[in-house]
Design an enzyme around this catalytic site. Sequence first.
Site, PDB file in Angstrom:
ATOM      1  N   LYS A 140     103.180  78.302 -21.203  1.00  9.73           N
ATOM      2  CA  LYS A 140     102.348  79.481 -20.934  1.00  9.73           C
ATOM      3  C   LYS A 140     102.092  79.605 -19.447  1.00  9.73           C
ATOM      4  CE  LYS A 140      97.790  81.154 -22.253  1.00  9.73           C
ATOM      5  NZ  LYS A 140      96.582  80.821 -22.972  1.00  9.73           N
ATOM      6  N   LYS A 170     100.432  74.474 -19.452  1.00  5.69           N
ATOM      7  CA  LYS A 170      99.721  75.710 -19.165  1.00  5.69           C
ATOM      8  C   LYS A 170      99.517  75.786 -17.663  1.00  5.69           C
ATOM      9  CE  LYS A 170      95.766  78.419 -20.473  1.00  5.69           C
ATOM     10  NZ  LYS A 170      94.575  78.488 -21.305  1.00  5.69           N
TER      11      LYS A 170
END
Length: 337
Positions: free
Chosen positions: A259, A205
């Site tokens: 992400k 992330k």
Amino acid sequence: MDKTHLVDEITGHRRMRRNRKADWTRRMVQENRLTVDDLIWPIFIVPGTGIVDPIKAMPGVNRMSIDMAVEAVKEAADLGIPAIATFPDIEMNLRDETGSQSLVADNLINQATRAIKKAVPNIGIITDVALDPFTSHGHDGILREGIIVNDETVDQVVLAAIMQADAGADIIAPSEMMDGRIGAIRRGLDASGHQDVGIMSYATKFSSGFYGPYREAINTSGLLKGDKNSYYISPANATEALRDAALDVEEGADMMMVKPGLAYLDICWRLKEAFGLPTFAYQVSGEYTQIKAAAMNGWIDGDRVMMETLLCFKRAGCDGILTYFAVDVARKLAKSA
Ligand code: PBG
């Protein structure tokens, strides 16, 4: 023989366009395809009943009360979407320094899980355990003297994960990027009888500007003090992302996620190659909004770009995509089938 052309000597018998010449040849040689099975639909839940509240920064996306979410998820399941991911936008007065609402067994997100599981048993429910929807400072963990403390946060997200599994969550998706969380959650789930509840790690992330509209959706943008650079990965770093993912694999992740999505396709490809785990991309709020905004201005063909971006995730090795377009895409695929 006609006149010879300058390219004749170069192309010889090699002509790439033969396979592109007709719709049927193009279909025959198509390498990647997007299907409804590739779609995971993130949704936003608010307290109350009968609420469908448009999110300004995400045209077409709504915050829904649980009763309305149940109806929407029914449609998603009927369309064949395999799973949803839920995010709560809770009352401001319930948010505090430690995100204590995350440890309330009957909090908004667990109520939503129970209701959806009961009404729509054939769709997978993925829940996040990050503390940001519950904290008064918008950070994903516990904040002490300006620092997001790792180990204490992990203890708390393990308990939150167990409660989410108790409520019926099928997959726990920890997005808060604390060290050691995957192994700790795995142990916690196993010790509480949830051996079959999976973990989809937000393995990589990145600290990204693309999350802006999401923070409006769950009302954390006004709260967030500072940035998340001390726990999310820098957009500059790929080797570090691979090391982080390797730890999650070792600790027992069943699936992993990258992400944001489109700007990080190299990471998707490298993770899939390196570990071979089911790998998902999260086409995040800012990616969705970019496409919507340009389409609403008539500057791009929104539908076409939506389908193209999702296909590109497949080409990059992803097994699926978390996308706010999921229902639109599923409807479109159903029509063309
Ligand atoms: C935080 C979290 C974020 C998103 C989901 N959970 C990022 C953030 O606010 O820092 C972003 C999702 C999106 O942008 O669509 N745990």
